[in-house]
Structures are given as structure tokens and as C-alpha cells.
Design an enzyme around this catalytic site. Structure first.
Site, PDB file in Angstrom:
ATOM      1  N   SER A 294      74.020  26.258  21.656  1.00  0.00           N
ATOM      2  CA  SER A 294      72.793  26.225  22.419  1.00  0.00           C
ATOM      3  C   SER A 294      72.649  27.829  22.828  1.00  0.00           C
ATOM      4  O   SER A 294      72.009  29.218  22.806  1.00  0.00           O
ATOM      5  CB  SER A 294      72.954  25.223  22.990  1.00  0.00           C
ATOM      6  OG  SER A 294      71.571  25.073  23.897  1.00  0.00           O
ATOM      7  N   ASP A 305      70.998  40.985  16.821  1.00  0.00           N
ATOM      8  CA  ASP A 305      69.244  41.178  16.641  1.00  0.00           C
ATOM      9  C   ASP A 305      69.287  42.509  16.516  1.00  0.00           C
ATOM     10  O   ASP A 305      68.870  43.195  15.736  1.00  0.00           O
ATOM     11  CB  ASP A 305      68.414  40.352  16.941  1.00  0.00           C
ATOM     12  CG  ASP A 305      68.740  39.160  15.336  1.00  0.00           C
ATOM     13  OD1 ASP A 305      69.900  39.180  14.906  1.00  0.00           O
ATOM     14  OD2 ASP A 305      67.457  38.436  15.362  1.00  0.00           O
ATOM     15  N   LYS A 319      72.610  24.610  17.537  1.00  0.00           N
ATOM     16  CA  LYS A 319      71.749  24.129  18.734  1.00  0.00           C
ATOM     17  C   LYS A 319      70.423  24.957  18.874  1.00  0.00           C
ATOM     18  O   LYS A 319      70.797  25.942  19.447  1.00  0.00           O
ATOM     19  CB  LYS A 319      72.256  23.012  19.595  1.00  0.00           C
ATOM     20  CG  LYS A 319      71.357  22.812  20.280  1.00  0.00           C
ATOM     21  CD  LYS A 319      72.142  22.030  21.662  1.00  0.00           C
ATOM     22  CE  LYS A 319      71.227  21.300  22.476  1.00  0.00           C
ATOM     23  NZ  LYS A 319      70.040  22.096  23.113  1.00  0.00           N
TER      24      LYS A 319
END
Length: 429
Positions: A294, A305, A319
Site C-alpha cells: 500500500s 518512476d 495492494k
């Protein structure tokens, strides 16, 4: 009982009519089917009330029905009674009672997402990926997640017996004493006299401020000797979305951190970074494993990224959904999955997880004893001294501690930070 049934159907019918006002285009036969199903629900409830082998209350039947409706949607949607709702609120504030494990349901069993640092569960040896099959001798098959969690919680000081199944291991029986769980969400220290190591065990309130302070303190202490930062979110089950965003923002100058998308495209929300990098471009390594879930995945995905950090370790839990907690007056709350989250590049983590840039499995580092003579030039009689050697014993390079050597992933992360710092310096030259 029939009056109760009629009243219950009337309440649901009223709810349905409100929905029908919004979705006026629904077909009449759909409306009829809904009324028939509500009537079916009332009939089942009435028969259970009258004919079940033991007397059962309306409250228990209705709460079980609501919870069944929500848990059938996905593993993270559920009904929280007043006690469970209060427990959840305590947990996000970093203090609660129990064993200290984050769990989910998987194929009818309770699966450990991760143990929480320095809790009875972690000290007893429970690991991410373990399956709890029995609680105090009672099988978890057929239990809801809330029921299982309630049985593990209870009076502080009392013991709970857990039956554990672990991959490639014999069944494990553990008896663990409940304690008041006080989570220290962030721990930090200086490693190898040059690297700020920051351990985030969960994303509770004010984690961003604590992380920022840890970096500021490390920079003051080491000054120009700070080579980089290791952020450890292994076995971190997540927590507050806003804290995951704020911690990511500490290290990003601009751009998207994460986006949440519901089934309505117009409800898409993007969280953007504010200018300013608290680490001033220093190398960062983020450590993850299968217990990182999460909010941990939001942090790792955002820094990965944006090429702001190297992700090291094992694939994360996966998740990638957002739960909204909706209070229900005096009846607790419902936790409903309302959106999926996406990394800045548009990746959905749901059921896939974050793949590390460098995969490192857990292992143990041991210094091997050597029985060779190991003679060097300095050991030879009358060897010339190094005329530029001005170091003394107190300035000799310190080796890694036994604790660090026992954590192979951490050793690799520290070495990687040093390599990145060395590479950065060579680029500057």
C-alpha cells in the site's frame, strides 16, 4: 417478526428509491428484481431468526449480512462495528492493543501481510507471507477477517495460541502474549559513519516530519561526509495515503507522486510534488520486500518512476487499491474500496507489486575464519613505512556491526549508496 421484516424491507426500499431518483434510466424490470431480492433477504432473515438452532439477535444477523455483502466485493472492503472502528482509529495514531500484525484474507485463511517492528508477533518470529490457520485451536476457515482480528485482540497480558503454515516449513505452533502496541513508526541512525539509515515501519500520523528531521539531523552531524540515504520499508503494511504522498514529496522537486482513479473518470485525483528536495540530490536506496504494501508501494513507485531512488530487495505485496472509511452514525463504519492507485508512469500495482531495480534475497553474511598465514608487505622485517600514512588507530576504518552483517539486504543497500556516491563524484570531476 413480520413487522420487523416489513420495516426492514421498507428501509431498503427507501434506500433503493433514493438511488432510483439518481439513476432514473434504470429499466422497470431491474426495479422489480431488486424488490424481489429485498423480499428474499427479509424472508431469509426471518427464517434464520425463527429456526436457527440457537437464539440469534436481529443486530447480529443484520451486521453479518452487511459484512458479508462488503467482504464479497474484495478482501479489503468490510463492515466495522463501533469497537473495530475505534481500534482502527487508534492504530493510525500509532497506539493500540494486540499482537502486532497486519493481516488480510487469502483463500479462506488469514495471511500475514507483515509483522510490526518490536511487537510480540515480530519477536515470536511471525513472518510476512505466513498463513494463520487456527486461533486458540479454532479454525479460521469460515471466519470473516474482522472475526479473526477480534479473536487475536483482547485483554493485555493474556496469551493467544496461533497455528502457522509457512511455505517449505512444518506447521508452527506459537503462543504469544498480548501487549499494548506502541508503534515507533520511524527509527534512524548513522550507518558506516556516512549513511543515514531510516526505517519506516508504518505510515502513521506525522511520519513525514520525523523523516525530514532525521535527514536534517544526519546532515548536521556528518556535514559533508553524508554520502546518501537508505529508506527501509520492508514489512511496512502501509497506512495513511497522505503520509505516503508527503514522504515521497520530501525527495521530489516536481511531477506526479501518485494518482487515484475510481470507476468515474471525472473523480481521478493526482497528487503532485512541491519544489524542494530535503536530501539535496544525495543518492537514495529504498528497501522493499513481500511485506511492503500500500503506502510503502506508493513511496517506492514514485521514487522509482522519477529515477530518484534505486529500489532494492524483493517484489512488494501488490495492494494497489484505495479504501474509503465511511462512518455510519452510532453503528461504526464501512470500509469500501473506491479506487485504484497508479504510479507516475501509469502503472497499477494491484496484484502485481513493485519490482525492485536490484533483486536481493534475504541472506546472512558471515566472516569466514582463515587459517592461512595472510602475510602482507607490512608484516615483513624491516619493511619500509608509508611516509604519507598519518592515520592513527582511532581513525582506522570501522567494520560493520554483527547486527548489520546479519542483514544481507541492508549490507547490499549500504554498499550501493557508497557506489552511487562515488559515481556522482566522478561525474562532477
Amino acid at each position: 417478526m413480520k413487522k420487523n421484516k416489513l420495516l426492514f424491507i421498507a428501509l431498503f426500499a427507501g434506500l433503493f428509491l433514493s438511488i432510483a431518483d439518481v439513476h432514473a434510466a434504470k429499466k422497470n424490470d431491474d426495479d422489480a428484481n431488486t424488490y424481489e431480492l429485498l423480499n428474499l433477504f427479509g424472508e431469509v432473515m426471518e427464517r434464520a431468526k425463527l429456526n436457527y438452532v440457537e437464539e440469534v439477535s436481529d443486530k447480529k444477523l443484520i451486521e453479518a449480512a452487511i459484512n458479508g455483502m462488503l467482504t464479497s466485493l474484495d478482501p479489503h472492503s468490510s463492515y466495522l462495528d463501533a469497537e473495530s472502528f475505534n481500534y482502527m482509529n487508534e492504530q493510525t495514531k500509532g497506539k493500540f492493543g494486540g499482537l502486532g500484525i497486519e493481516v488480510t484474507m487469502d483463500n479462506g485463511l488469514v495471511k500475514v501481510v507483515s509483522p510490526i517492528d518490536d511487537t510480540p508477533a515480530a519477536k515470536a518470529g511471525i513472518k510476512a507471507g505466513d498463513y494463520i490457520t487456527h486461533i486458540n485451536g479454532e479454525t479460521v476457515v469460515g471466519m470473516s477477517l474482522n472475526d479473526a482480528v477480534s479473536k487475536m485482540r483482547g485483554k493485555i497480558g493474556e496469551k493467544v495460541k496461533l497455528s502457522i503454515r509457512r511455505v517449505n516449513s512444518k506447521p508452527i505452533e506459537l503462543t504469544i502474549k498480548r501487549q499494548e502496541i506502541k508503534i515507533q513508526s520511524v527509527k534512524s541512525e548513522i550507518k558506516d559513519d556516512s549513511i543515514a539509515y531510516i526505517r519506516i515501519s508504518s505510515f502513521t500520523e506525522d511520519v513525514d516530519d520525523t523523516v525530514s528531521k532525521a535527514i536534517t539531523d544526519a546532515k548536521k552531524k556528518l556535514k559533508n561526509k553524508l554520502l546518501g540515504i537508505v529508506i527501509d520499508v520492508r514489512n511496512n503494511p502501509g497506512g495513511l495515503l497522505d503520509q505516503a504522498v508527503d514522504v515521497s514529496d520530501l525527495f521530489l522537486e516536481k511531477g506526479e507522486i501518485v494518482s487515484t482513479r475510481s470507476r468515474n473518470e471525472s473523480d481521478t485525483v493526482k497528487f503532485m510534488a512541491n519544489e524542494g528536495d530535503v536530501a539535496k540530490g544525495l543518492p537514495i536506496v529504498v528497501m522493499i520486500n513481500e511485506g511492503s504494501a500500500s503506502a510503502s508501494e506508493i513511496l517506492a513507485g514514485a521514487l522509482q518512476d522519477h529515477h530518484r531512488a534505486i529500489i532494492l530487495g524483493e517484489k512488494s505485496f501488490g495492494k494497489g487499491s484505495v479504501q474509503t472509511v465511511i462512518p455510519l452514525r452510532d453503528y461504526g463504519a464501512m470500509r469500501l474500496t473506491t479506487a485504484r492507485y497508479y504510479t507516475p508512469s501509469g502503472r497499477s500495482i494491484q496484484a502485481k507489486g513493485i519490482e525492485p531495480d536490484i533483486e536481493v534475497k534475504p541472506a546472512k553474511v558471515e566472516e569466514l575464519e582463515s587459517y592461512a598465514l595472510n602475510i602482507s608487505e607490512a608484516d615483513l622485517n624491516n619493511a619500509l613505512k608509508n611516509d604519507s600514512d598519518v592515520s592513527n588507530d582511532s581513525e582506522q576504518k570501522k567494520g560493520k556491526s554483527k547486527e548489520d552483517l546479519a542483514d544481507y539486504q541492508l549490507v547490499r543497500a549500504l554498499d550501493l549508496v557508497k557506489a552511487l556516491a562515488l559515481y556522482s563524484k566522478s561525474d562532477e570531476n
